[in-house]
Design an enzyme around this catalytic site. Structure first.
Site, PDB file in Angstrom:
ATOM      1  N   GLY A 190      15.426  24.912  13.059  1.00  0.00           N
ATOM      2  CA  GLY A 190      15.259  24.894  11.593  1.00  0.00           C
ATOM      3  C   GLY A 190      13.993  24.137  11.214  1.00  0.00           C
ATOM      4  O   GLY A 190      13.182  24.609  10.406  1.00  0.00           O
ATOM      5  N   HIS A 191      13.813  22.954  11.819  1.00  0.00           N
ATOM      6  CA  HIS A 191      12.583  22.184  11.529  1.00  0.00           C
ATOM      7  C   HIS A 191      11.351  22.978  11.972  1.00  0.00           C
ATOM      8  O   HIS A 191      10.335  23.003  11.288  1.00  0.00           O
ATOM      9  CB  HIS A 191      12.596  20.861  12.305  1.00  0.00           C
ATOM     10  N   GLY A 200      13.427  13.582  12.616  1.00  0.00           N
ATOM     11  CA  GLY A 200      13.463  13.807  14.068  1.00  0.00           C
ATOM     12  C   GLY A 200      14.727  14.535  14.480  1.00  0.00           C
ATOM     13  O   GLY A 200      15.390  15.185  13.659  1.00  0.00           O
ATOM     14  N   LYS A 204      19.019  24.506   3.547  1.00  0.00           N
ATOM     15  CA  LYS A 204      20.374  24.078   3.927  1.00  0.00           C
ATOM     16  C   LYS A 204      20.775  22.863   3.086  1.00  0.00           C
ATOM     17  O   LYS A 204      21.902  22.753   2.648  1.00  0.00           O
ATOM     18  CB  LYS A 204      20.468  23.743   5.411  1.00  0.00           C
ATOM     19  N   ASP A 205      19.802  21.972   2.862  1.00  0.00           N
ATOM     20  CA  ASP A 205      20.020  20.821   1.982  1.00  0.00           C
ATOM     21  C   ASP A 205      19.579  21.230   0.575  1.00  0.00           C
ATOM     22  O   ASP A 205      18.546  20.772   0.068  1.00  0.00           O
ATOM     23  CB  ASP A 205      19.212  19.625   2.486  1.00  0.00           C
ATOM     24  N   HIS A 214      15.240  20.663  15.556  1.00  0.00           N
ATOM     25  CA  HIS A 214      15.842  21.910  16.032  1.00  0.00           C
ATOM     26  C   HIS A 214      15.029  23.071  15.454  1.00  0.00           C
ATOM     27  O   HIS A 214      14.020  22.846  14.744  1.00  0.00           O
ATOM     28  CB  HIS A 214      17.320  21.987  15.627  1.00  0.00           C
TER      29      HIS A 214
HETATM   30  O1  PAF Z   1      16.102  16.244   5.244  1.00  0.00           O
HETATM   31  C1  PAF Z   1      15.717  15.245   5.888  1.00  0.00           C
HETATM   32  O2  PAF Z   1      15.537  15.287   7.100  1.00  0.00           O
HETATM   33  C2  PAF Z   1      15.473  13.944   5.156  1.00  0.00           C
HETATM   34  O3  PAF Z   1      16.361  13.780   4.095  1.00  0.00           O
HETATM   35  C3  PAF Z   1      14.024  13.791   4.656  1.00  0.00           C
HETATM   36  C4  PAF Z   1      13.669  14.844   3.627  1.00  0.00           C
HETATM   37  C5  PAF Z   1      13.058  13.891   5.844  1.00  0.00           C
HETATM   38  C6  PAF Z   1      13.836  12.425   4.005  1.00  0.00           C
HETATM   39  O4  PAF Z   1      14.127  11.390   4.884  1.00  0.00           O
END
Ligand code: PAF
Length: 299
Positions: free
Chosen positions: A42-43, A37, A155-156, A40
């Site tokens: 990016g999502h 949640g 980014k991650d 932004h």
């Molecule tokens: O990147 C994230 O927002 C979280 O680490 C994920 C992949 C949703 C797991 O909780």
């Protein structure tokens, strides 16, 4: 004020399983965008990408307690369910999975997924147990939704790499799609944690992108020595009074082990505290072709 229709929200695991079972029975391609949640752009770019490949597209919102350390920001992590759900509706998500913590981790829950080695380095070293929490919840989401594709942000970078490894190792029939970060006009990578920054810190936070740009310039000028590049990163970050470096490393893009020279696909990885807020960012670098000295840069 016009009332926006809200996206269909699925609250239980049983309902979610039935929902995608039906979609699969109709030979539809199911896409999953897992999130915590505080959405932004990016999502929403992950949703957009998922919509190109899949129908239905399901987003999940679950602030996963198991990926936060005892002194981390689980309690204050931004929760904005109503606006998130409106944004998902606008972005064209078909349904939202928003389970309760007690449904995901019922009393007696005791099975965890851990990707050995990769989980202990860098983010894993700074945030012990973090990746075990991430891979466990992502594995659960993949089991529940059984999507054809699941979408994660680069980014991650280490998280995406771990999830890809996990699905490979455990023969999960979901293809992991890793999408580029989205940035503010001044280069700051979008993150749900950017809202913790005050105005001064927000300005200071551009130092991460600045440092990555400095490394890129050196690489483009022919520098390949990782120690030299690290010195450039530390120099750029050190110029910002509010920045405290957690790590600034150049690692192999598969193993996330430090490299001596940049001669294969690599990440330039940063984790930097700006005030109390810990931000991460990276630059992905790869040779233009197998025996080329020329590099391609992906911010
Ligand atoms: O990147 C994230 O927002 C979280 O680490 C994920 C992949 C949703 C797991 O909780």
């Amino acid at each position: 004020m016009p009332v926006l229709p809200t996206v269909e929200t699925i609250r239980t695991i049983a309902w979610m399983k039935e929902h995608t079972r039906q979609a699969r029975a109709e030979s539809r391609i199911v896409g999953l965008v897992p999130t915590m949640g505080a959405l932004h752009a990016g999502h929403l770019s992950l949703v957009e990408r998922a919509r190109r490949d899949c129908s239905p597209v399901i987003a999940s919102i679950f602030v996963n307690p198991k990926q936060f350390g005892p002194n981390e920001d689980f309690a204050k992590y931004p929760r904005r369910f109503v606006s998130d759900s409106e944004n998902l509706q606008r972005a064209g998500v078909d349904s939202l999975f928003a389970p309760e913590p007690a449904d995901i981790y019922p009393h007696g829950f005791s099975t965890y997924v851990n990707v050995d080695g990769l989980s202990d380095r860098l983010e894993g070293r700074s945030r012990p147990g973090h990746f075990r929490g991430v891979t466990t919840v992502v594995m659960k989401l993949l089991q529940i939704v059984q999507p054809n594709y699941a979408y994660f942000g680069r980014k991650d970078a280490q998280q995406s790499r771990l999830i890809t490894q996990m699905t490979r190792d455990l023969n999960v029939d979901t293809e992991i799609v890793v999408c580029p970060p989205v940035r503010e006009p001044d280069g700051l990578a979008l993150s749900s944690r950017n809202i913790y920054l005050n105005a001064d810190e927000r300005k200071a936070a551009t130092v991460l992108y600045g440092a990555l740009q400095a490394a890129k310039s050196e690489l483009a000028a022919g520098v390949r020595d990782a120690l030299q590049l690290q010195a450039v990163l530390h120099g750029a970050l050190g110029a910002e009074r509010q920045a405290r470096v957690d790590y600034a490393e150049i690692v192999d893009a598969e193993s996330f082990e430090p490299v001596i020279r940049v001669s294969q696909p690599c990440y330039v990885l940063l984790a930097v505290f700006i005030g109390k807020t810990r931000l991460i960012d990276n630059l992905f670098v790869e040779p233009k072709s197998s025996n080329s000295e020329e590099l391609v840069f992906h911010f």
